[in-house]
Enzyme design. Structure first.
Site, PDB file in Angstrom:
ATOM      1  N   HIS A  78      -3.380   5.069  10.259  1.00  0.00           N
ATOM      2  CA  HIS A  78      -4.736   4.559  10.446  1.00  0.00           C
ATOM      3  C   HIS A  78      -4.681   3.043  10.583  1.00  0.00           C
ATOM      4  O   HIS A  78      -3.714   2.408  10.158  1.00  0.00           O
ATOM      5  CB  HIS A  78      -5.629   4.940   9.269  1.00  0.00           C
ATOM      6  CG  HIS A  78      -5.949   6.401   9.227  1.00  0.00           C
ATOM      7  ND1 HIS A  78      -5.088   7.326   8.663  1.00  0.00           N
ATOM      8  CD2 HIS A  78      -7.002   7.110   9.711  1.00  0.00           C
ATOM      9  CE1 HIS A  78      -5.619   8.536   8.789  1.00  0.00           C
ATOM     10  NE2 HIS A  78      -6.771   8.436   9.418  1.00  0.00           N
TER      11      HIS A  78
ATOM     12  N   ASP B 226      -8.543  -5.042   7.128  1.00  0.00           N
ATOM     13  CA  ASP B 226      -8.286  -5.936   5.993  1.00  0.00           C
ATOM     14  C   ASP B 226      -6.884  -6.551   6.069  1.00  0.00           C
ATOM     15  O   ASP B 226      -6.278  -6.881   5.065  1.00  0.00           O
ATOM     16  CB  ASP B 226      -8.467  -5.183   4.671  1.00  0.00           C
ATOM     17  CG  ASP B 226      -7.545  -3.962   4.569  1.00  0.00           C
ATOM     18  OD1 ASP B 226      -6.719  -3.745   5.486  1.00  0.00           O
ATOM     19  OD2 ASP B 226      -7.656  -3.232   3.570  1.00  0.00           O
TER      20      ASP B 226
ATOM     21  N   HIS C 282       0.461  11.437  15.951  1.00  0.00           N
ATOM     22  CA  HIS C 282      -0.275  10.772  14.877  1.00  0.00           C
ATOM     23  C   HIS C 282       0.638   9.734  14.234  1.00  0.00           C
ATOM     24  O   HIS C 282       1.785  10.020  13.897  1.00  0.00           O
ATOM     25  CB  HIS C 282      -0.710  11.799  13.830  1.00  0.00           C
ATOM     26  CG  HIS C 282      -1.329  11.175  12.609  1.00  0.00           C
ATOM     27  ND1 HIS C 282      -2.629  10.724  12.590  1.00  0.00           N
ATOM     28  CD2 HIS C 282      -0.815  10.911  11.382  1.00  0.00           C
ATOM     29  CE1 HIS C 282      -2.887  10.223  11.379  1.00  0.00           C
ATOM     30  NE2 HIS C 282      -1.814  10.316  10.637  1.00  0.00           N
TER      31      HIS C 282
ATOM     32  N   ARG D   2      -4.707  -4.177   9.853  1.00  0.00           N
ATOM     33  CA  ARG D   2      -3.589  -3.588   9.098  1.00  0.00           C
ATOM     34  C   ARG D   2      -3.337  -2.196   9.645  1.00  0.00           C
ATOM     35  O   ARG D   2      -4.105  -1.283   9.385  1.00  0.00           O
ATOM     36  CB  ARG D   2      -3.915  -3.533   7.603  1.00  0.00           C
ATOM     37  CG  ARG D   2      -2.882  -2.758   6.781  1.00  0.00           C
ATOM     38  CD  ARG D   2      -3.119  -2.929   5.276  1.00  0.00           C
ATOM     39  NE  ARG D   2      -4.422  -2.440   4.851  1.00  0.00           N
ATOM     40  CZ  ARG D   2      -4.634  -1.207   4.348  1.00  0.00           C
ATOM     41  NH1 ARG D   2      -3.656  -0.348   4.212  1.00  0.00           N
ATOM     42  NH2 ARG D   2      -5.858  -0.852   3.983  1.00  0.00           N
TER      43      ARG D   2
ATOM     44  N   CYS E 256      -1.615   0.866   9.169  1.00  0.00           N
ATOM     45  CA  CYS E 256      -0.970   1.542   8.036  1.00  0.00           C
ATOM     46  C   CYS E 256      -0.301   2.801   8.584  1.00  0.00           C
ATOM     47  O   CYS E 256      -0.970   3.775   8.907  1.00  0.00           O
ATOM     48  CB  CYS E 256      -2.039   1.867   7.001  1.00  0.00           C
ATOM     49  SG  CYS E 256      -1.407   2.625   5.508  1.00  0.00           S
TER      50      CYS E 256
ATOM     51  N   CYS F  72       0.822  -1.209   0.000  1.00  0.00           N
ATOM     52  CA  CYS F  72       0.000   0.000   0.000  1.00  0.00           C
ATOM     53  C   CYS F  72       0.857   1.260   0.000  1.00  0.00           C
ATOM     54  O   CYS F  72       0.341   2.362  -0.130  1.00  0.00           O
ATOM     55  CB  CYS F  72      -0.954   0.003   1.195  1.00  0.00           C
ATOM     56  SG  CYS F  72      -0.126   0.084   2.796  1.00  0.00           S
TER      57      CYS F  72
END
Ligand SMILES: [Zn+2]
Length: 135
Positions: free
Chosen positions: A110, A114, A107, A122, A124, A71
């Site tokens: 996210h 999936d 931060h 996951r 990410c 990704c």
């Protein structure tokens, strides 16, 4: 939101600079920016060890939970228990789950549902939010 570690923007900027963090690290961790895909230094990174919060050094992920999600960002199937807080993010017209460091509120990225078994998650993440420590 009460985080154990509270600092001003100027203090975080100084800390990140002193650590030699990536130029985007301040915008990513303190203002929820997202690094461009396939640009992060840990996207295809391999090795034993662990990944820590770039801001406060809290351990977030073991390297053996990292997997290639194709990704464009480093992805993990499991976080260190209690290390990450989740916040519902309704920007971009959809509900996503934002992840922040539970200790300092940085931060991170996210989390999506999936991912691979057994967690199905996951995480990410932005490379700029992380600091890899080899074992
Ligand atoms: Zn942190």
């Amino acid at each position: 939101m009460p985080f154990t570690i509270q600092k001003t923007d100027a203090e975080w900027q100084a800390i990140l600079q002193a650590k030699g963090a990536e130029a985007v690290a301040y915008q990513v961790t303190r203002h929820a920016a997202t690094e461009r895909p396939f640009t992060g230094k840990y996207e295809a990174h391999r090795g034993d060890g662990s990944y820590h919060c770039i801001c406060c050094d809290a351990k977030l992920f073991d390297a053996d939970t990292k997997f290639n999600a194709h990704c464009g960002w480093p992805s993990f199937s499991q976080a260190v228990p209690g290390s990450i807080s989740e916040i519902t993010d309704r920007s971009l017209g959809m509900a996503r789950v934002e992840t922040v460091c539970a200790q300092c509120g940085a931060h991170l990225g996210h989390v999506f549902d999936d991912g691979p078994a057994p967690t199905g998650l996951r995480y990410c993440m932005n490379s700029a939010s992380l600091n890899y420590t080899p074992t």
